[in-house]
Design an enzyme around this catalytic site. Sequence first.
Site, short mmCIF file in Angstrom:
data_model
loop_
_atom_site.label_atom_id
_atom_site.label_comp_id
_atom_site.label_asym_id
_atom_site.label_seq_id
_atom_site.Cartn_x
_atom_site.Cartn_y
_atom_site.Cartn_z
N LYS A 274 0.84 -1.21 0.00
CA LYS A 274 0.00 0.00 0.00
C LYS A 274 0.88 1.26 0.00
O LYS A 274 0.62 2.21 -0.75
CB LYS A 274 -0.94 -0.01 1.22
CG LYS A 274 -2.06 -1.03 1.09
CD LYS A 274 -2.83 -1.26 2.39
CE LYS A 274 -3.89 -2.34 2.18
NZ LYS A 274 -4.63 -2.72 3.39
N GLN B 172 -4.94 -1.38 9.52
CA GLN B 172 -4.87 -2.72 8.92
C GLN B 172 -5.53 -3.74 9.84
O GLN B 172 -5.26 -3.79 11.04
CB GLN B 172 -3.39 -3.08 8.66
CG GLN B 172 -3.18 -4.39 7.93
CD GLN B 172 -3.72 -4.38 6.49
OE1 GLN B 172 -3.81 -3.35 5.85
NE2 GLN B 172 -4.07 -5.55 5.99
N ASP C 274 -11.06 3.15 3.66
CA ASP C 274 -11.45 1.73 3.59
C ASP C 274 -12.96 1.59 3.38
O ASP C 274 -13.44 0.52 3.00
CB ASP C 274 -11.11 1.04 4.91
CG ASP C 274 -9.85 0.17 4.81
OD1 ASP C 274 -9.56 -0.33 3.71
OD2 ASP C 274 -9.19 -0.01 5.85
N1 GUN Z 1 -7.20 -6.61 5.88
C1 GUN Z 1 -7.53 -7.33 4.78
N2 GUN Z 1 -8.11 -6.55 3.85
C2 GUN Z 1 -8.15 -5.31 4.38
C3 GUN Z 1 -8.62 -4.06 3.88
O1 GUN Z 1 -9.15 -3.92 2.77
N3 GUN Z 1 -8.47 -3.01 4.73
C4 GUN Z 1 -7.91 -3.12 5.96
N4 GUN Z 1 -7.82 -2.04 6.72
N5 GUN Z 1 -7.47 -4.26 6.44
C5 GUN Z 1 -7.58 -5.35 5.65
#
Ligand code: GUN
Length: 283
Positions: free
Chosen positions: A53, A97, A120
């Site tokens: 990311k 996350q 998100d």
């Molecule tokens: N863990 C797995 N997929 C995601 C996501 O799209 N966003 C976040 N914050 N954590 C994740």
Amino acid sequence: MTAQIIDGKTIAQQVRAEWKVRADALKARGIIPGMAVIIVGNDPASKVYVANKVKACAELGLYSKHVELASDCTEAALLAEVESLNNDPAIHGILVQLPLPKHLDANKVIEAINPDKDVDGFHQKNVGALVTGETPFPSCTPYGVMVLLEKTGIAIEGKHAVVVGRSNIVGKPMALLLLHKNATVTICTSKTVDLAKHTRDADILVAAVGRANFITGDMVKAGATVIDVGINRNAEGKLVGDVDFASVKEVAGYITPVPGGVGPMTITMLVANTVRAAERANA
Ligand code: GUN
């Protein structure tokens, strides 16, 4: 018949280039879109996702801040970090996350994020907006699937879309985004009785159950579009999806591979949501 492979990597590059134009337009006004990622603990998979990311942000010239907290950090410390990012004008998007260590209440943390920075799309305000109409921040994975379908020229209106999986991150928002495009939507789970009866009726089948090779060729209608959201390790430690690629590609019309299908799109849409957050903050 052998399915056409939907190349997520190439489409992601194309979509990133489109969003770079919007990021550059902000930069020309002296605004650099900024994203903060908070990671708690040492989960190796989460660390890889977060690194990817941050890399994608750098690629588009975005500012990114990477906050690492120890696995035993208190909820108060995590909430204080979120609050500080809520108040930081250089940060337009905040992502915590998931999953979080068990002693931390993920819902409480998500609700603490300023909804205008919730890239998100997990905050209840944005989930509600998705249900009733349009959210500014569709959750990145389902949003990426919609863009993959659109860029591949797959018709959605009037088609039967079957989503296998009902998570808050993928299954539920996926079903709603498809519904908004006038698909007829069925949501199944891994426990659905006679699951194959439903999946075999799908024109568009989205697998998001988190089980290696769960969807097999006999569960798919000839010519269907099959989107694999799963990322699992098989017994040999190899990365595989929820779809048994070998058997399904002989039946489907289109199929996404793992890796190289939905994954690159998820990260791309996170960057897109961050640029949109910066645009909204400076409208
Ligand atoms: N863990 C797995 N997929 C995601 C996501 O799209 N966003 C976040 N914050 N954590 C994740």
